[in-house]
Design a protein around this motif. Sequence first.
Motif, PDB file in Angstrom:
ATOM      1  N   ALA A 304       0.817  -1.211   0.000  1.00 12.09           N
ATOM      2  CA  ALA A 304       0.000   0.000   0.000  1.00 12.09           C
ATOM      3  C   ALA A 304       0.858   1.271   0.000  1.00 12.09           C
ATOM      4  O   ALA A 304       0.319   2.377  -0.094  1.00 12.09           O
ATOM      5  CB  ALA A 304      -0.919   0.017   1.222  1.00 12.09           C
ATOM      6  N   ARG A 305       2.180   1.105   0.139  1.00  8.46           N
ATOM      7  CA  ARG A 305       3.111   2.230   0.150  1.00  8.46           C
ATOM      8  C   ARG A 305       2.825   3.196   1.294  1.00  8.46           C
ATOM      9  O   ARG A 305       2.725   4.413   1.115  1.00  8.46           O
ATOM     10  CB  ARG A 305       3.070   2.972  -1.188  1.00  8.46           C
ATOM     11  CG  ARG A 305       3.512   2.094  -2.366  1.00  8.46           C
ATOM     12  CD  ARG A 305       3.457   2.852  -3.674  1.00  8.46           C
ATOM     13  NE  ARG A 305       3.852   1.982  -4.793  1.00  8.46           N
ATOM     14  CZ  ARG A 305       3.860   2.372  -6.064  1.00  8.46           C
ATOM     15  NH1 ARG A 305       3.497   3.630  -6.376  1.00  8.46           N
ATOM     16  NH2 ARG A 305       4.225   1.537  -7.013  1.00  8.46           N
ATOM     17  N   VAL A 306       2.701   2.618   2.483  1.00  8.29           N
ATOM     18  CA  VAL A 306       2.489   3.418   3.692  1.00  8.29           C
ATOM     19  C   VAL A 306       3.506   2.969   4.734  1.00  8.29           C
ATOM     20  O   VAL A 306       4.220   1.974   4.552  1.00  8.29           O
ATOM     21  CB  VAL A 306       1.056   3.250   4.237  1.00  8.29           C
ATOM     22  CG1 VAL A 306       0.038   3.765   3.227  1.00  8.29           C
ATOM     23  CG2 VAL A 306       0.762   1.788   4.582  1.00  8.29           C
ATOM     24  N   GLN A 311      -1.911   4.474   8.709  1.00  7.05           N
ATOM     25  CA  GLN A 311      -1.915   4.808   7.286  1.00  7.05           C
ATOM     26  C   GLN A 311      -2.441   3.629   6.457  1.00  7.05           C
ATOM     27  O   GLN A 311      -3.141   3.822   5.464  1.00  7.05           O
ATOM     28  CB  GLN A 311      -0.492   5.168   6.837  1.00  7.05           C
ATOM     29  CG  GLN A 311       0.015   6.482   7.402  1.00  7.05           C
ATOM     30  CD  GLN A 311       1.460   6.754   7.013  1.00  7.05           C
ATOM     31  OE1 GLN A 311       2.203   5.844   6.640  1.00  7.05           O
ATOM     32  NE2 GLN A 311       1.873   8.025   7.104  1.00  7.05           N
ATOM     33  N   ARG A 315      -5.449   3.787   3.865  1.00  7.58           N
ATOM     34  CA  ARG A 315      -5.201   3.378   2.488  1.00  7.58           C
ATOM     35  C   ARG A 315      -6.162   2.255   2.074  1.00  7.58           C
ATOM     36  O   ARG A 315      -6.705   2.273   0.968  1.00  7.58           O
ATOM     37  CB  ARG A 315      -3.755   2.897   2.363  1.00  7.58           C
ATOM     38  CG  ARG A 315      -3.310   2.555   0.946  1.00  7.58           C
ATOM     39  CD  ARG A 315      -3.259   3.789   0.077  1.00  7.58           C
ATOM     40  NE  ARG A 315      -2.633   3.494  -1.211  1.00  7.58           N
ATOM     41  CZ  ARG A 315      -2.645   4.320  -2.235  1.00  7.58           C
ATOM     42  NH1 ARG A 315      -3.257   5.498  -2.134  1.00  7.58           N
ATOM     43  NH2 ARG A 315      -2.050   3.990  -3.369  1.00  7.58           N
ATOM     44  N   ARG A 318      -9.479   3.781   1.433  1.00  8.30           N
ATOM     45  CA  ARG A 318      -9.493   4.561   0.192  1.00  8.30           C
ATOM     46  C   ARG A 318      -9.525   3.657  -1.036  1.00  8.30           C
ATOM     47  O   ARG A 318     -10.207   3.940  -2.017  1.00  8.30           O
ATOM     48  CB  ARG A 318      -8.261   5.462   0.145  1.00  8.30           C
ATOM     49  CG  ARG A 318      -8.213   6.348  -1.094  1.00  8.30           C
ATOM     50  CD  ARG A 318      -6.954   7.196  -1.118  1.00  8.30           C
ATOM     51  NE  ARG A 318      -6.877   7.982  -2.350  1.00  8.30           N
ATOM     52  CZ  ARG A 318      -5.814   8.689  -2.718  1.00  8.30           C
ATOM     53  NH1 ARG A 318      -4.745   8.697  -1.954  1.00  8.30           N
ATOM     54  NH2 ARG A 318      -5.821   9.380  -3.847  1.00  8.30           N
ATOM     55  N   LEU A 319      -8.795   2.537  -0.950  1.00  7.04           N
ATOM     56  CA  LEU A 319      -8.751   1.613  -2.083  1.00  7.04           C
ATOM     57  C   LEU A 319      -9.957   0.678  -2.121  1.00  7.04           C
ATOM     58  O   LEU A 319     -10.121  -0.091  -3.060  1.00  7.04           O
ATOM     59  CB  LEU A 319      -7.458   0.773  -2.021  1.00  7.04           C
ATOM     60  CG  LEU A 319      -6.151   1.545  -2.197  1.00  7.04           C
ATOM     61  CD1 LEU A 319      -4.956   0.617  -2.009  1.00  7.04           C
ATOM     62  CD2 LEU A 319      -6.089   2.217  -3.576  1.00  7.04           C
TER      63      LEU A 319
END
Length: 329
Positions: A304-306, A311, A315, A318-319
């Motif tokens: 998720a790049r967090v 976070q 994420r 949001r996804l």
Amino acid sequence: MLSDVLGLSPEEADSYRVLVSVASVTPTALAELVGCDILQVSRILGRLEDRGLVARSLGDATRFVAAPPAAALRAPLIQRQNELDRAQLELDSLDEIYRAVTLGRGATEVVDVIHGTEAVRERIGHMQLGARKEVMNFVKAPFFSSGNMTDEAVIERGVRYRVMVERSMLDEGAPSFDEIIQARAAGEMVRIAESVPLKLFIVDRELAIVPLLGSANAAKEGALLVHECSLLDALIALFESAWEKATPFVTSAGALRDAPAVDDLGAQILSLSLTGLTDQAIATQLRTSLRTVQRRLSQMMDTARVHNRMQLGFRAARLGWLDADQDGS
């Protein structure tokens, strides 16, 4: 099915099924096929013969043949259908009377008191079995239900189940994680909330049970049975509001939408993490190691790049990984 329709014993039903599958059979051969002794089979054949389900072979009176199933079963099926139709008419009539009485209830009559734990359990069980559309349930410690979280036979009829569980109950193990998995597998929608305002059981938006919670022994004291009225409307609105804010609980990767490289264990770890459980508590619930939980969460954060669990939660929301529409799949 044969036992229900014709009133046959399981042994009689099994014997008739075997007879249907062969041209003719002797009592000795039938005994071997159904795994009964010859005396028992002789009695079974006598009862089936009395019911017109079997007859002796014209060519050999020592052999038996099955009556054609269509001819043998049509009359009992028609009779059963007629009985069900009459029962449905009676049910509709009683329901109309009940609704008329309910509409005429005074302010003091829209709420009844159920006394005693067993009486409450029995009433909840009856309400579940009679549900037609939906069951809504707040689950709050101490665990107090009519048995399993979900009645699978009710769900199979198309009844929608929505259950919201207080997060602290996951730590207490009641309901257990296995129970939640079984409930989800059966088709129940489960969400987790930091806190649940009260214990509540609503069926078809027509009746609600609110267990009394005034003391340490409150669950033993009884509950309120709320009929259709503004109070029931308020309880339904409370449930819907809390449901929207709660975290969907998933137990399989198939319930996560567009979440790459996440298996069932990963989905369970993510779901429990988003409810606020610690890594150690998650490991305990899933019977795995703390290291495994931390490694899986780290992998999902990389995907998720967090950089942290908070976070990751934002994420995932949001996804749409835990999309509400996927909650019942």
